[in-house]
Design an enzyme around this catalytic site. Structure first.
Site, mmCIF file in Angstrom:
data_model
loop_
_atom_site.group_PDB
_atom_site.id
_atom_site.type_symbol
_atom_site.label_atom_id
_atom_site.label_comp_id
_atom_site.label_asym_id
_atom_site.label_seq_id
_atom_site.Cartn_x
_atom_site.Cartn_y
_atom_site.Cartn_z
ATOM 1 C CG ASP A 67 39.444 49.658 -19.435
ATOM 2 O OD1 ASP A 67 38.775 48.978 -20.233
ATOM 3 O OD2 ASP A 67 39.232 49.671 -18.215
ATOM 4 C CG ASP A 136 41.406 47.818 -7.170
ATOM 5 O OD1 ASP A 136 40.407 48.088 -7.873
ATOM 6 O OD2 ASP A 136 42.573 47.811 -7.634
ATOM 7 C CG HIS A 138 39.632 49.047 -11.007
ATOM 8 N ND1 HIS A 138 40.528 48.006 -10.833
ATOM 9 C CD2 HIS A 138 38.652 48.533 -11.799
ATOM 10 C CE1 HIS A 138 40.108 46.940 -11.487
ATOM 11 N NE2 HIS A 138 38.959 47.231 -12.076
ATOM 12 C CD GLU A 143 43.964 49.134 -10.657
ATOM 13 O OE1 GLU A 143 43.027 49.191 -9.832
ATOM 14 O OE2 GLU A 143 44.336 48.077 -11.194
HETATM 15 C C1 F6R Z 1 36.742 46.892 -17.951
HETATM 16 C C2 F6R Z 1 36.935 47.836 -16.855
HETATM 17 C C3 F6R Z 1 37.067 47.380 -15.448
HETATM 18 C C4 F6R Z 1 36.032 46.340 -15.043
HETATM 19 C C5 F6R Z 1 36.271 45.904 -13.604
HETATM 20 C C6 F6R Z 1 35.294 44.844 -13.174
HETATM 21 O O1 F6R Z 1 36.667 47.596 -19.174
HETATM 22 O O2 F6R Z 1 37.030 48.980 -17.119
HETATM 23 O O3 F6R Z 1 36.935 48.498 -14.596
HETATM 24 O O4 F6R Z 1 34.745 46.890 -15.178
HETATM 25 O O5 F6R Z 1 37.570 45.417 -13.473
HETATM 26 O O6 F6R Z 1 35.517 43.692 -13.934
HETATM 27 P P1 F6R Z 1 34.474 42.508 -13.928
HETATM 28 O O7 F6R Z 1 33.214 43.046 -14.460
HETATM 29 O O8 F6R Z 1 35.080 41.464 -14.834
HETATM 30 O O9 F6R Z 1 34.362 42.059 -12.504
#
Ligand code: F6R
Length: 261
Positions: A67, A136, A138, A143
């Site tokens: 992303d 959440d 995702h 989301e």
């Molecule tokens: C990042 C991504 C997000 C993260 C998620 C957890 O490329 O796709 O889904 O994996 O927000 O983030 P962290 O690992 O920073 O808690």
């Protein structure tokens, strides 16, 4: 879905690097799906360490990030393209141009998303997809409410995600972009093996839903229950709410040595 509960992030990095190393051993041209955020950092550190010791090479491999924030300038340190270069790509031996990400600065966003999906397809699909999970639920930036069959597209970040990610933006939620481009859940489901990493109690509810909850767009990661080869790597904090934690621990302890994740 295999659930592996390990003592800490370093152990998660090591077990994951074993799986990725074995993949590259049998398929040097493997396609890696690369997550950003803090969860995979121990994996990238371990892979870089093994590269330094001459144990692994990414020379023929390719990578696709999950992303990208919309609108962050090209040189911004939190642009995911720059983040993945810093934390992983620049530390190993990928060929120039071998790692790509969605273009968050594209003038024609739907065209850029379609082109990204096609690039993954042309590369032969993702062999191993590294994922984190949001509090959440995702994965990538799909989301809650995302279509379970979605493909790359623009998404609005939830307030919760922007609060969570403010730590990368001087603690200021106003600096966190409101939109992103993300691989869809359908895109992620096409990966051949998914390695999802979560650490810390803040992830415990999302992990419980992912592993033991009903499949629902409210917790997008639950779509992975329909994937034939998912490994969920957790520390004790992230495993805290799992009803069957003892069973998962016992299963992993008694796993035959020849049966890799
Ligand atoms: C990042 C991504 C997000 C993260 C998620 C957890 O490329 O796709 O889904 O994996 O927000 O983030 P962290 O690992 O920073 O808690």
């Amino acid at each position: 879905m295999e659930v592996v509960i390990l003592p800490d992030a370093a152990a998660i990095g090591s077990v994951s690097a074993d799986a990725i190393g074995a993949l590259l051993g049998r398929k040097p041209t493997a396609v890696l799906g690369l997550a950003t955020g803090s969860s995979p950092l121990a994996i990238y550190d371990e892979l870089a360490a093994r590269y330094d010791r001459g144990l692994i090479s990414f020379q023929q491999a390719r990578g696709f990030t999950l992303d990208e924030y919309v609108g962050l300038p090209a040189g911004h340190p939190e642009r995911y393209r720059n983040v993945i270069d810093t934390v992983f790509v620049s530390r190993v031996d990928f060929a120039p141009g071998a790692v790509r990400g969605p273009d968050g600065l594209a003038a024609d966003i739907p065209a850029a998303c379609a082109e990204y999906e096609e690039a993954i397809r042309q590369a032969g699909g993702v062999d191993v997809q590294i994922l984190g999970i949001g509090t959440d639920g995702h994965i990538a930036f799909n989301e809650p409410g995302s279509s379970l069959a979605s493909r790359p597209r623009i998404k609005t970040l939830t307030r919760q995600t922007r609060v969570d990610n403010a730590r990368f933006f001087d603690g200021n939620i106003e600096l966190v972009p409101t939109h992103c481009l993300t691989q869809g859940l359908g895109t992620i489901m096409a990966a051949r093996h998914v390695l999802l990493v979560a650490t810390g109690r803040s992830k415990a509810e999302a992990v419980h839903q992912l592993v033991e909850g009903p499949v629902s767009a409210l917790w997008p990661a639950t779509i992975l229950q329909h994937h034939p080869h998912v490994t969920v790597l957790l520390d004790d904090g992230a495993a805290h709410r799992l009803q069957l934690a003892d069973y998962y621990r016992e299963t992993y302890r008694s796993k035959p040595a020849w049966q890799a994740i």
